[in-house]
Design a protein around this motif. Structure first.
Motif, PDB file in Angstrom:
ATOM      1  N   ARG A   3      39.016  44.449  34.083  1.00  0.00           N
ATOM      2  CA  ARG A   3      38.438  44.314  35.419  1.00  0.00           C
ATOM      3  C   ARG A   3      38.016  45.682  35.971  1.00  0.00           C
ATOM      4  N   ASP A  62      40.982  50.684  46.767  1.00  0.00           N
ATOM      5  CA  ASP A  62      39.820  50.214  47.517  1.00  0.00           C
ATOM      6  C   ASP A  62      38.905  49.335  46.691  1.00  0.00           C
ATOM      7  N   ASP A  96      40.515  44.482  43.266  1.00  0.00           N
ATOM      8  CA  ASP A  96      41.430  43.468  43.782  1.00  0.00           C
ATOM      9  C   ASP A  96      42.650  43.375  42.870  1.00  0.00           C
ATOM     10  N   GLY A  97      43.823  43.374  43.470  1.00  0.00           N
ATOM     11  CA  GLY A  97      45.043  43.223  42.689  1.00  0.00           C
ATOM     12  C   GLY A  97      45.769  44.525  42.416  1.00  0.00           C
ATOM     13  N   LYS A 141      44.407  48.488  55.748  1.00  0.00           N
ATOM     14  CA  LYS A 141      43.864  47.306  55.069  1.00  0.00           C
ATOM     15  C   LYS A 141      44.912  46.207  54.947  1.00  0.00           C
ATOM     16  N   GLN A 190      44.566  42.419  56.252  1.00  0.00           N
ATOM     17  CA  GLN A 190      44.550  41.288  55.335  1.00  0.00           C
ATOM     18  C   GLN A 190      45.776  40.396  55.463  1.00  0.00           C
ATOM     19  N   GLN A 230      41.652  32.525  47.558  1.00  0.00           N
ATOM     20  CA  GLN A 230      40.941  33.687  48.090  1.00  0.00           C
ATOM     21  C   GLN A 230      39.441  33.441  47.967  1.00  0.00           C
ATOM     22  N   ASN A 277      35.887  33.861  46.684  1.00  0.00           N
ATOM     23  CA  ASN A 277      35.230  34.391  45.493  1.00  0.00           C
ATOM     24  C   ASN A 277      33.732  34.152  45.665  1.00  0.00           C
ATOM     25  N   GLN A 335      43.390  33.111  41.130  1.00  0.00           N
ATOM     26  CA  GLN A 335      42.775  32.734  42.401  1.00  0.00           C
ATOM     27  C   GLN A 335      43.073  31.284  42.775  1.00  0.00           C
TER      28      GLN A 335
END
Length: 734
Positions: free
Chosen positions: A159, A181, A184-185, A217, A221, A594, A596, A652
């Protein structure tokens, strides 16, 4: 366990996900290996770490968890590598010619186009293309191995490489905190550990600035905050950084630098200074400016609203209450208007009347809602087309970036926009919608102010009600209520701080007195698979379990596992995939957890097929099929959109036989079982109220009266830090 050998054959390799099936020759035996790999070919040498597993369909396999790839050393291996197809346009004959000229140095020569062009049949242009392709493959393999050595899983490494490409190693070495930043994850702790292994000092400016950004952040979130008070931010960052006694001073200095560079914004309030990401400040200020402009530039209609409402009443066969009529009139008179009320107070009826009135005036009207389920319900209730906000704005994903086709430059061709379930709308989506509205467009916002706030940052509905800048219609009269029904009645009792009727004398609201987590769990399962299916004559999949929490025996994790075993049990014909502790099976009910924006979908009505992208937090569907060979599965959502998931996307999704009350926002189910475990800490009134109002035909609460009482009497709501009211006040004075 570790295996090392030469790749004999690559049976399958996905360029999208990296999932690979190959045969690995280890000494005198050939072993099937599966896992996530960078691009590999026959002839390459591979070292894999993992374990043997026996798969029902494919027998014994070695499942690779770490992968280390090196170039082939034997001439035959080099030829097989070059002709494998990894290097576009380079076939067996050309590979043979390269090896014949350069021998064991062939792979080194791939990086020198002028030398490679000396091979007969290879032009300088082709040699350059071969070289670039080869270097990219090597850089990817090296990057994946570099990241694995830093303790990053190969799934995450792939990723990361998708984002940074050939700059992966340079970027991570220079500033590993950028992973927080961009990926994700990956959280601060992971990036901080990597930074430590790379020798970055604890007092590094990179590290301190990354911690400040991460805290802001996370606050946005996880808690919906748009800013943090300066002292809270410093305390949280100091705790995260674990620095010496000068931590606060160092954090303050870094904060000042970030403000000077335009990364952060300081906004002075009466008692303290608010610190927020500059992007978040710009979003809230833009929302304030756009709302005030819509309010002030509304067109005036010459229309007899009372007459038009009378026409609607005559056709509908019933009369509107006075406050309903006033809500319709205010929606016509104001550029921005808010309509709020609980269940059964006639919000949908008013929307139908408003739509009819504006259409008769020749106005272009659109209905929208935050989620697919909410939009579908709105469409069914009004008889008008309703879209998700994302679909209304025409979300498009190209070149790795999502863009709305309708935005600040291309406006929606509409005169009136009505948004339902506004309590769910976060500031990011609301800002995108406002950007797409042309000057003079009317905006009508409909929602229940007493439900839980949006999952994302902000508290849009309540801020607009409290600010006093816009017209608000409060609906209090209950209409949707039969003599024997208690769902709506009890919902309003809960909202008013009164105990609901738990006497089990109604046809649609029941209470099961249970004390322990185990008893609550057992009772919930029996209700879903046995008692309610018979009482309602409906499939157990259509009965939704709601829980305040994930953990405990009566939480979503355990209940999903238990319900899966009885509603969709294992069978030889049902294929499965496992990710972490969750087993997914064909036929399982699942929820997207989440947003996508890239995930593509198709939707067919039998005559035409529509294609698009974007699957969103809270969407519920069913796993239609699983292909374990290529690690893909297909999900059909409730709005009949079909999406294909790769193995890397599984995190997800979550099983959805039981979901948290927060995740159920904007949804409506025929039957709801609420498993109220007394161990949940945040037992609040609006949590119980939100759960009850998800049900259309039946509610069963399983738990103790003491828990229900505590929740009803606890009217505390989580504080959300937002500047929207302040900015509306500030901009309205200009």
């Amino acid at each position: 366990m570790e295996l090392k050998g030469e790749i004999k054959s690559v049976i399958f390799q996905s360029s999208d996900t990296g999932y690979t099936v190959l045969d690995l020759k280890c000494e005198d035996s050939v072993i099937p290996v599966v896992g996530l790999f960078p691009p590999v070919s026959e002839g390459q040498i591979v070292r894999v770490e993992g374990k043997f597993q026996t798969k029902t369909l494919y027998g014994k396999q070695f499942c690779a968890e770490k992968v280390y790839v090196s170039a082939p050393s034997r001439l035959e291996g080099i030829k097989r590598f070059l002709s494998s197809g990894l290097i576009a346009g380079l076939g067996p004959a050309t590979a043979e010619a390269i090896v014949a000229k350069f021998g064991v140095d062939s792979l080194d020569m791939m990086q020198y186009p002028f030398e490679l062009a000396k091979v007969r049949g290879i032009s300088l242009k082709k040699a350059t293309e071969f070289g670039l392709s080869y270097v990219k493959i090597v850089k990817m393999q090296d990057a994946i191995m570099f990241l694995q050595e830093l303790g990053i899983t190969i799934n995450m490494a792939l990723r990361i490489y998708k984002i940074y490409d050939v700059k992966t190693v340079d970027n991570v070495r220079k500033n590993p905190y950028m992973l927080v930043d961009d990926i994700d994850g990956i959280g601060f702790q992971t990036a901080d550990r990597i930074a430590g292994e790379l020798g970055i000092e604890k007092n590094s400016q990179f590290r301190i600035c990354a911690a400040i950004t991460y805290v802001l952040k996370e606050a946005s979130q996880k808690n919906g905050h748009n800013y943090l008070p300066e002292h809270e931010l410093i305390d949280s960052a100091a705790s995260l950084l674990n620095l010496d006694e000068e931590a606060e001073e160092r954090i303050s200095e870094a904060m000042q630098d970030m403000i000077f560079l335009g990364e952060l914004k300081r906004y002075d309030l009466e008692d303290f200074s608010a610190i927020l990401l500059k992007r978040n400040f710009n979003i809230e200020r833009n929302i304030a400016l756009k709302l005030l402009r819509l309010r002030d530039e509304a067109l005036t209609f010459r229309v007899d609203v009372d007459y038009e409402v009378g026409r609607f009443e005559k056709e509908a066969g019933f009369s509107l209450h006075e406050n309903q009529k006033q809500a319709v009139k205010s929606s016509v008179e104001n550029g921005v208007h808010v309509i709020t009320g609980g269940p059964g107070t006639g919000k949908t009826t008013i929307v139908k009347c408003i739509v009819r009135l504006f259409k008769d005036l020749g106005q272009r009207v659109a209905l929208c809602a935050p989620t697919g389920r909410a939009a579908k319900r709105l469409s069914q209730a009004t008889g008008e087309e309703a879209k998700t906000i994302h679909r209304l704005l025409d979300l498009d994903w190209k070149n790795g970036e999502g863009r709305f086709a309708y935005n600040e430059y291309v406006k929606l061709p509409l005169d009136v926009v009505i948004v339902d379930e506004v309590s769910m709308v976060d500031e990011y989506v609301f800002n995108a919608l406002l950007n797409a509205l042309d000057r003079g467009t009317r905006l009508i916002l409909v929602g229940d102010k007493d439900q839980l706030a949006s999952v994302g940052a902000g508290n849009v509905l309540n801020d607009l009600i409290k600010c006093g800048k816009f017209g608000v219609s409060y609906l209090t009269q209950i209409y949707r209520q039969s003599d024997k029904s208690k769902i709506v009645l009890n919902a309003h009792k809960i909202n008013d701080g009164e105990m609901p009727d738990l006497d089990n004398r109604s046809i649609d609201f029941f209470f099961e007195e249970k004390e322990t987590s185990q008893d609550i769990c057992n009772c919930t399962i029996q209700l879903v698979i046995n008692r309610l299916t018979k009482y309602l004559n409906m499939d157990a999949r259509d009965i939704q379990v709601l829980c305040p929490m994930k953990r405990s025996l009566a939480g979503t994790v355990n209940l999903n596992r238990e319900l899966q075993d009885v509603i969709n049990p294992r069978a030889p014909y049902k294929k499965e995939l496992k990710k972490g502790d969750t087993l997914f099976r064909e036929g399982d009910k699942v929820m997207q957890t989440q947003n996508n924006y890239q995930l593509e979908w198709t939707q067919s009505d039998g005559r035409r097929v529509e294609r698009g992208s974007g699957v969103f937090n809270g969407d519920i569907g069913t796993i239609e099929s699983i292909n374990p060979q290529i690690m893909q599965f297909t999900v059909r959502f409730d709005d009949d959109k079909v999406s294909i998931y790769q193995y890397s996307d599984i995190d997800q999704l979550a099983l959805a036989y039981a979901v948290t009350i927060h995740k159920s926002q904007g949804c409506e189910f025929d039957a709801v079982v609420i498993a109220l475990d007394s161990n949940y800490m945040l037992q609040t009134r609006n949590l119980l109220y939100t759960a009850v109002t998800r049900a259309k035909k039946l509610v069963v609460i399983v738990g103790s009266r003491k828990t229900v009482f505590r929740m009803v009497k606890n009217n505390e709501t989580s504080k959300r830090y937002s500047l929207l009211i302040n900015l509306l006040e500030e901009e309205d004075r200009v």
